[in-house]
Design a protein around this motif. Sequence first.
Motif, PDB file in Angstrom:
ATOM      1  N   VAL A 129      10.095   5.056  -6.293  1.00  0.00           N
ATOM      2  CA  VAL A 129       9.075   5.338  -5.231  1.00  0.00           C
ATOM      3  C   VAL A 129       8.066   4.952  -6.017  1.00  0.00           C
ATOM      4  O   VAL A 129       8.433   5.341  -7.962  1.00  0.00           O
ATOM      5  N   LEU A 130       6.913   4.167  -6.420  1.00  0.00           N
ATOM      6  CA  LEU A 130       5.932   3.981  -7.274  1.00  0.00           C
ATOM      7  C   LEU A 130       4.857   4.438  -7.250  1.00  0.00           C
ATOM      8  O   LEU A 130       4.597   4.226  -5.520  1.00  0.00           O
ATOM      9  N   SER A 162       0.626  -1.163  -0.187  1.00  0.00           N
ATOM     10  CA  SER A 162      -0.298   0.116  -0.040  1.00  0.00           C
ATOM     11  C   SER A 162       0.758   1.146   0.095  1.00  0.00           C
ATOM     12  O   SER A 162       1.811   1.933   0.823  1.00  0.00           O
ATOM     13  N   GLY A 163       0.059   2.254  -0.555  1.00  0.00           N
ATOM     14  CA  GLY A 163       1.291   3.360  -0.655  1.00  0.00           C
ATOM     15  C   GLY A 163       0.272   4.531  -0.174  1.00  0.00           C
ATOM     16  O   GLY A 163       0.612   6.164   0.137  1.00  0.00           O
ATOM     17  N   ALA A 213       1.901   6.659  -2.771  1.00  0.00           N
ATOM     18  CA  ALA A 213       3.429   6.343  -3.513  1.00  0.00           C
ATOM     19  C   ALA A 213       3.883   5.437  -2.619  1.00  0.00           C
ATOM     20  O   ALA A 213       3.884   4.732  -0.837  1.00  0.00           O
ATOM     21  N   LEU A 214       4.223   4.239  -3.324  1.00  0.00           N
ATOM     22  CA  LEU A 214       5.632   3.178  -2.401  1.00  0.00           C
ATOM     23  C   LEU A 214       6.420   3.632  -2.311  1.00  0.00           C
ATOM     24  O   LEU A 214       6.920   3.760  -3.873  1.00  0.00           O
ATOM     25  N   LEU A 252       9.889   6.367 -10.473  1.00  0.00           N
ATOM     26  CA  LEU A 252      10.767   6.929 -10.210  1.00  0.00           C
ATOM     27  C   LEU A 252      11.827   6.789  -9.516  1.00  0.00           C
ATOM     28  O   LEU A 252      11.855   6.104  -8.595  1.00  0.00           O
ATOM     29  N   LEU A 253      13.086   6.609  -9.996  1.00  0.00           N
ATOM     30  CA  LEU A 253      14.443   5.993  -9.112  1.00  0.00           C
ATOM     31  C   LEU A 253      15.019   7.179  -9.009  1.00  0.00           C
ATOM     32  O   LEU A 253      15.532   7.843  -9.733  1.00  0.00           O
ATOM     33  N   PHE A 254      15.914   7.094  -7.482  1.00  0.00           N
ATOM     34  CA  PHE A 254      16.740   8.317  -7.310  1.00  0.00           C
ATOM     35  C   PHE A 254      17.382   7.953  -6.049  1.00  0.00           C
ATOM     36  O   PHE A 254      17.714   6.853  -6.231  1.00  0.00           O
ATOM     37  N   PRO A 255      18.857   8.578  -6.094  1.00  0.00           N
ATOM     38  CA  PRO A 255      19.389   9.253  -4.943  1.00  0.00           C
ATOM     39  C   PRO A 255      18.804   8.963  -3.872  1.00  0.00           C
ATOM     40  O   PRO A 255      18.210   9.617  -3.601  1.00  0.00           O
TER      41      PRO A 255
END
Length: 174
Positions: free
Chosen positions: A145-146, A26-27, A44-45, A131-134
């Motif tokens: 974050v998906l 769940s987000g 958002a997860l 989004l992939l992020f550092p």
Amino acid sequence: MKITRIGPDAVYHRYLTPRWAFLPTSGAGAAGDGGRFNRPGVEALYLSKAPQTALEEYRQGATITPPATLAAYKITLEEVADLSEGFDPDHWDPAWNEWDCQWRKIARIDKNVPASWKLADAVISSGLRGLLFPSLRHIGGTNLVLYPANLTGADSVAVHDPDGRLPKDQSSWS
């Protein structure tokens, strides 16, 4: 914007708050107050590529770690924005240079809209799954974050719980 695919069955991690461990995909928790890449009300997860990164993200700078349950996830996502190498003007609009803004201060104290929320709006409205992020908490770590609302039939987000050890409901917390 740089776009990539994740998986099939790439492994990501998250430390779950015990009270909410029965809802590992769940987000809704992030939707309550918002997060770096989601406004309040947007599910958002947040996951991390490595367990240590997940731990540092869960701790959020605390010197003593609160109780948590580590969960691993198998992820397959068709399209995500890939900012994992950080801002690069050859691949990203200049607005992305502010992805790492002090979003909590901007949103909660200054009562303004953080740049990272506007960037997330662009990712979401383009139909990307996440989004992939550092990681800003664990140097060299990568977060994902998906956005559950953007997932399609080709995508998969499954918690790895082969023995059924995660709780099924909140009955332990009454």
